[in-house]
Design a protein around this motif. Structure first.
Motif, PDB file in Angstrom:
ATOM      1  N   VAL A  55       0.837  -1.201   0.000  1.00 46.23           N
ATOM      2  CA  VAL A  55       0.000   0.000   0.000  1.00 46.23           C
ATOM      3  C   VAL A  55       0.874   1.253   0.000  1.00 46.23           C
ATOM      4  CG1 VAL A  55      -1.678   1.336   1.339  1.00 46.23           C
ATOM      5  CG2 VAL A  55      -1.964  -1.130   1.095  1.00 46.23           C
ATOM      6  N   LEU A  56       1.915   1.254   0.822  1.00 46.98           N
ATOM      7  CA  LEU A  56       2.806   2.413   0.870  1.00 46.98           C
ATOM      8  C   LEU A  56       3.514   2.630  -0.461  1.00 46.98           C
ATOM      9  CD1 LEU A  56       4.355   2.051   4.442  1.00 46.98           C
ATOM     10  CD2 LEU A  56       2.636   3.690   3.667  1.00 46.98           C
ATOM     11  N   LEU A  57       3.912   1.549  -1.128  1.00 46.91           N
ATOM     12  CA  LEU A  57       4.534   1.684  -2.448  1.00 46.91           C
ATOM     13  C   LEU A  57       3.554   2.295  -3.451  1.00 46.91           C
ATOM     14  CD1 LEU A  57       6.526  -1.685  -2.760  1.00 46.91           C
ATOM     15  CD2 LEU A  57       7.472   0.634  -2.547  1.00 46.91           C
ATOM     16  N   MET A  58       2.304   1.875  -3.382  1.00 44.05           N
ATOM     17  CA  MET A  58       1.298   2.413  -4.289  1.00 44.05           C
ATOM     18  C   MET A  58       1.046   3.901  -4.004  1.00 44.05           C
ATOM     19  SD  MET A  58      -1.302  -0.831  -4.408  1.00 44.05           S
ATOM     20  CE  MET A  58      -2.483  -0.107  -5.518  1.00 44.05           C
ATOM     21  N   VAL A  59       1.017   4.274  -2.736  1.00 43.30           N
ATOM     22  CA  VAL A  59       0.818   5.673  -2.365  1.00 43.30           C
ATOM     23  C   VAL A  59       1.999   6.510  -2.853  1.00 43.30           C
ATOM     24  CG1 VAL A  59       0.717   7.274  -0.400  1.00 43.30           C
ATOM     25  CG2 VAL A  59      -0.713   5.222  -0.419  1.00 43.30           C
ATOM     26  N   ASP A  60       3.218   5.983  -2.690  1.00 46.49           N
ATOM     27  CA  ASP A  60       4.400   6.704  -3.183  1.00 46.49           C
ATOM     28  C   ASP A  60       4.336   6.898  -4.692  1.00 46.49           C
ATOM     29  OD1 ASP A  60       5.478   6.948  -0.669  1.00 46.49           O
ATOM     30  OD2 ASP A  60       6.862   5.266  -0.866  1.00 46.49           O
ATOM     31  N   LYS A  61       3.928   5.863  -5.425  1.00 43.28           N
ATOM     32  CA  LYS A  61       3.832   5.953  -6.874  1.00 43.28           C
ATOM     33  C   LYS A  61       2.780   6.985  -7.276  1.00 43.28           C
ATOM     34  CE  LYS A  61       2.881   3.387 -11.110  1.00 43.28           C
ATOM     35  NZ  LYS A  61       2.398   4.595 -11.731  1.00 43.28           N
ATOM     36  N   LEU A  62       1.636   6.947  -6.605  1.00 44.00           N
ATOM     37  CA  LEU A  62       0.578   7.902  -6.894  1.00 44.00           C
ATOM     38  C   LEU A  62       1.037   9.332  -6.610  1.00 44.00           C
ATOM     39  CD1 LEU A  62      -2.331   8.415  -7.750  1.00 44.00           C
ATOM     40  CD2 LEU A  62      -3.024   8.012  -5.390  1.00 44.00           C
ATOM     41  N   SER A  63       1.762   9.507  -5.513  1.00 51.34           N
ATOM     42  CA  SER A  63       2.281  10.827  -5.177  1.00 51.34           C
ATOM     43  C   SER A  63       3.241  11.322  -6.252  1.00 51.34           C
ATOM     44  CB  SER A  63       2.985  10.756  -3.823  1.00 51.34           C
ATOM     45  OG  SER A  63       3.514  11.995  -3.487  1.00 51.34           O
ATOM     46  N   ALA A  64       4.115  10.450  -6.736  1.00 50.12           N
ATOM     47  CA  ALA A  64       5.049  10.825  -7.803  1.00 50.12           C
ATOM     48  C   ALA A  64       4.294  11.156  -9.090  1.00 50.12           C
ATOM     49  CB  ALA A  64       6.043   9.691  -8.047  1.00 50.12           C
ATOM     50  N   ASP A  65       3.254  10.370  -9.395  1.00 52.85           N
ATOM     51  CA  ASP A  65       2.447  10.634 -10.589  1.00 52.85           C
ATOM     52  C   ASP A  65       1.756  11.992 -10.497  1.00 52.85           C
ATOM     53  OD1 ASP A  65       3.209   8.178 -11.582  1.00 52.85           O
ATOM     54  OD2 ASP A  65       1.285   7.188 -11.178  1.00 52.85           O
ATOM     55  N   LEU A  66       1.245  12.320  -9.319  1.00 49.38           N
ATOM     56  CA  LEU A  66       0.582  13.613  -9.133  1.00 49.38           C
ATOM     57  C   LEU A  66       1.576  14.770  -9.270  1.00 49.38           C
ATOM     58  CD1 LEU A  66      -1.871  12.828  -6.191  1.00 49.38           C
ATOM     59  CD2 LEU A  66      -2.471  13.362  -8.552  1.00 49.38           C
ATOM     60  N   LYS A  67       2.777  14.579  -8.762  1.00 45.56           N
ATOM     61  CA  LYS A  67       3.808  15.617  -8.888  1.00 45.56           C
ATOM     62  C   LYS A  67       4.152  15.820 -10.367  1.00 45.56           C
ATOM     63  CE  LYS A  67       6.845  18.453  -7.212  1.00 45.56           C
ATOM     64  NZ  LYS A  67       6.393  19.746  -6.757  1.00 45.56           N
ATOM     65  N   GLU A  68       4.261  14.725 -11.109  1.00 43.07           N
ATOM     66  CA  GLU A  68       4.549  14.821 -12.544  1.00 43.07           C
ATOM     67  C   GLU A  68       3.420  15.537 -13.275  1.00 43.07           C
ATOM     68  OE1 GLU A  68       5.158  11.801 -16.302  1.00 43.07           O
ATOM     69  OE2 GLU A  68       5.841  11.147 -14.324  1.00 43.07           O
ATOM     70  N   LEU A  69       2.197  15.225 -12.911  1.00 41.90           N
ATOM     71  CA  LEU A  69       1.044  15.889 -13.521  1.00 41.90           C
ATOM     72  C   LEU A  69       1.050  17.384 -13.215  1.00 41.90           C
ATOM     73  CD1 LEU A  69      -1.616  15.639 -15.078  1.00 41.90           C
ATOM     74  CD2 LEU A  69      -2.734  15.080 -12.912  1.00 41.90           C
ATOM     75  N   GLU A  70       1.393  17.719 -11.997  1.00 41.00           N
ATOM     76  CA  GLU A  70       1.476  19.129 -11.603  1.00 41.00           C
ATOM     77  C   GLU A  70       2.521  19.859 -12.452  1.00 41.00           C
ATOM     78  OE1 GLU A  70       3.056  21.484  -7.703  1.00 41.00           O
ATOM     79  OE2 GLU A  70       1.741  19.768  -7.343  1.00 41.00           O
ATOM     80  N   ASN A  71       3.677  19.224 -12.679  1.00 36.89           N
ATOM     81  CA  ASN A  71       4.722  19.825 -13.514  1.00 36.89           C
ATOM     82  C   ASN A  71       4.240  20.016 -14.951  1.00 36.89           C
ATOM     83  OD1 ASN A  71       6.512  19.951 -11.376  1.00 36.89           O
ATOM     84  ND2 ASN A  71       7.446  17.975 -11.849  1.00 36.89           N
ATOM     85  N   GLU A  72       3.522  19.019 -15.469  1.00 34.82           N
ATOM     86  CA  GLU A  72       2.998  19.126 -16.830  1.00 34.82           C
ATOM     87  C   GLU A  72       1.985  20.263 -16.953  1.00 34.82           C
ATOM     88  OE1 GLU A  72       1.543  15.360 -18.267  1.00 34.82           O
ATOM     89  OE2 GLU A  72       3.426  14.361 -17.799  1.00 34.82           O
ATOM     90  N   LEU A  73       1.158  20.423 -15.932  1.00 37.73           N
ATOM     91  CA  LEU A  73       0.186  21.515 -15.957  1.00 37.73           C
ATOM     92  C   LEU A  73       0.876  22.878 -15.916  1.00 37.73           C
ATOM     93  CD1 LEU A  73      -2.600  20.100 -13.604  1.00 37.73           C
ATOM     94  CD2 LEU A  73      -2.788  20.543 -16.055  1.00 37.73           C
ATOM     95  N   MET A  74       1.964  22.970 -15.179  1.00 38.96           N
ATOM     96  CA  MET A  74       2.714  24.232 -15.129  1.00 38.96           C
ATOM     97  C   MET A  74       3.329  24.548 -16.496  1.00 38.96           C
ATOM     98  SD  MET A  74       2.049  25.429 -12.241  1.00 38.96           S
ATOM     99  CE  MET A  74       3.113  26.844 -12.190  1.00 38.96           C
TER     100      MET A  74
END
Length: 135
Positions: free
Chosen positions: A80-99
């Protein structure tokens, strides 16, 4: 670890109720060198679940079945923690793309901006609903 009286008070039930649920196999306890029974946090959680099910007028045999299913269901917390970490990284990448997309949005006309905002609103509201359910 709770003694039976402490557990009864925390769960707002009688000692006799705890004895009964223990005899039915719905609660487990540990014995130490003394003659006292000690209940874990799991027993408190189970009592709270039992109370919720009883409020729904569910029979004890059905509650017992549900508790057994709950006990058999295990969660790999590391996974579960690995999945949360992956999701967090994906969200950060999405945030960068939106910027990166922001300067390009300034070049669109009103109709194009309206369409883009509408598309983002539908998808983001779905994402927010999912995040709210998980939290």
């Amino acid at each position: 670890m709770y003694r039976i009286g402490q557990l009864a008070e925390l769960a707002n039930v009688s000692r006799r109720t705890i004895d009964y649920y223990t005899q039915l196999g719905m609660l487990n306890y540990e014995k130490t060198g003394s003659r006292y029974r000690y209940y874990t946090e799991d027993a408190l959680n189970r009592l709270q679940m039992i109370n919720r099910y009883k409020e729904q007028n569910m029979p004890l045999n059905e509650i017992k079945k549900r508790l057994q299913v709950w006990k058999q269901t295990t969660v790999d917390s590391e996974q579960v923690l690995l999945m949360v970490d992956k999701l967090s990284a994906d969200l950060k990448e999405l945030e960068n793309e939106l910027m990166e997309l922001k300067p390009l949005l300034n070049q669109l006309d009103e109709q194009q901006v309206s369409f883009a905002v509408k598309q983002l609103s539908v998808r983001s509201s779905s994402l927010l609903s999912i995040i709210a359910m998980l939290a």
